[in-house]
Design a protein around this motif. Structure first.
Motif, short mmCIF file in Angstrom:
data_model
loop_
_atom_site.label_atom_id
_atom_site.label_comp_id
_atom_site.label_asym_id
_atom_site.label_seq_id
_atom_site.Cartn_x
_atom_site.Cartn_y
_atom_site.Cartn_z
N MET A 1 15.50 82.67 -6.69
CA MET A 1 14.32 83.46 -6.45
C MET A 1 13.17 82.50 -6.19
O MET A 1 13.00 81.51 -6.89
CB MET A 1 14.01 84.33 -7.66
N LEU B 1 8.95 82.51 -5.56
CA LEU B 1 7.70 83.25 -5.59
C LEU B 1 6.69 82.46 -4.78
O LEU B 1 6.51 81.26 -5.01
CB LEU B 1 7.19 83.41 -7.02
N ILE C 1 16.05 85.51 -3.05
CA ILE C 1 14.94 86.44 -2.81
C ILE C 1 13.66 85.64 -2.69
O ILE C 1 13.41 84.72 -3.47
CB ILE C 1 14.81 87.44 -3.97
N VAL D 1 9.66 86.36 -2.90
CA VAL D 1 8.63 87.34 -3.27
C VAL D 1 7.28 86.73 -2.91
O VAL D 1 6.90 85.68 -3.42
CB VAL D 1 8.67 87.68 -4.77
N ALA E 1 2.89 92.62 -4.53
CA ALA E 1 4.04 91.77 -4.23
C ALA E 1 4.99 92.50 -3.30
O ALA E 1 5.14 93.71 -3.38
CB ALA E 1 4.77 91.39 -5.52
N SER F 1 9.02 91.80 -1.40
CA SER F 1 10.19 90.93 -1.47
C SER F 1 10.94 90.92 -0.16
O SER F 1 10.86 91.85 0.65
CB SER F 1 11.12 91.36 -2.60
N GLU F 2 11.67 89.84 0.05
CA GLU F 2 12.51 89.67 1.23
C GLU F 2 13.81 89.04 0.78
O GLU F 2 13.81 88.03 0.07
CB GLU F 2 11.81 88.73 2.22
N ALA G 1 4.60 90.03 -9.40
CA ALA G 1 5.59 89.33 -8.58
C ALA G 1 6.83 89.02 -9.39
O ALA G 1 7.96 89.18 -8.91
CB ALA G 1 4.97 88.05 -8.01
N GLY H 1 10.52 90.44 -8.60
CA GLY H 1 11.60 89.50 -8.38
C GLY H 1 12.76 89.71 -9.34
O GLY H 1 13.93 89.71 -8.93
N GLU I 1 14.58 92.93 -8.39
CA GLU I 1 15.38 92.75 -7.18
C GLU I 1 16.61 91.90 -7.46
O GLU I 1 17.67 92.11 -6.86
CB GLU I 1 14.55 92.09 -6.07
#
Length: 80
Positions: free
Chosen positions: A1, A3, A36, A38, A44, A46-47, A71, A75, A78
């Motif tokens: 992840m 951020l 991920i 974020v 926030a 996410s992708e 965020a 995260g 997700e």
């Protein structure tokens, strides 16, 4: 992840360097890997970072504030 603080308090150069790092990691993901990204400011978004997938268009976030707690919550939710 990952951020990424997209608030106005972070220099554009720093955000670009962070996105470059994310891109390098994405290019090294194995077919069974996922990650991920974020992006956050006042909110926030996410992708999913999937192996072989092209980067999504940069999500726009309100840079007038920094909600890192939001965020982190996004995260973690997700990431499952």
């Amino acid at each position: 992840m990952f951020l990424l603080d997209s608030s106005h308090s972070v220099a554009e150069e720093s955000r670009e360097a962070a996105l470059d790092l994310v891109g390098r990691v994405r290019s090294r993901l194995a077919p069974t890997d996922s990650a991920i990204l974020v992006r956050f400011g006042a909110e926030a978004v996410s992708e999913a970072l999937l192996p072989g997938a092209a980067p999504a268009a940069e999500a726009q976030v309100d840079g007038s504030a920094t909600d890192i707690a939001g965020a982190l919550r996004l995260g973690l939710a997700e990431a499952g």
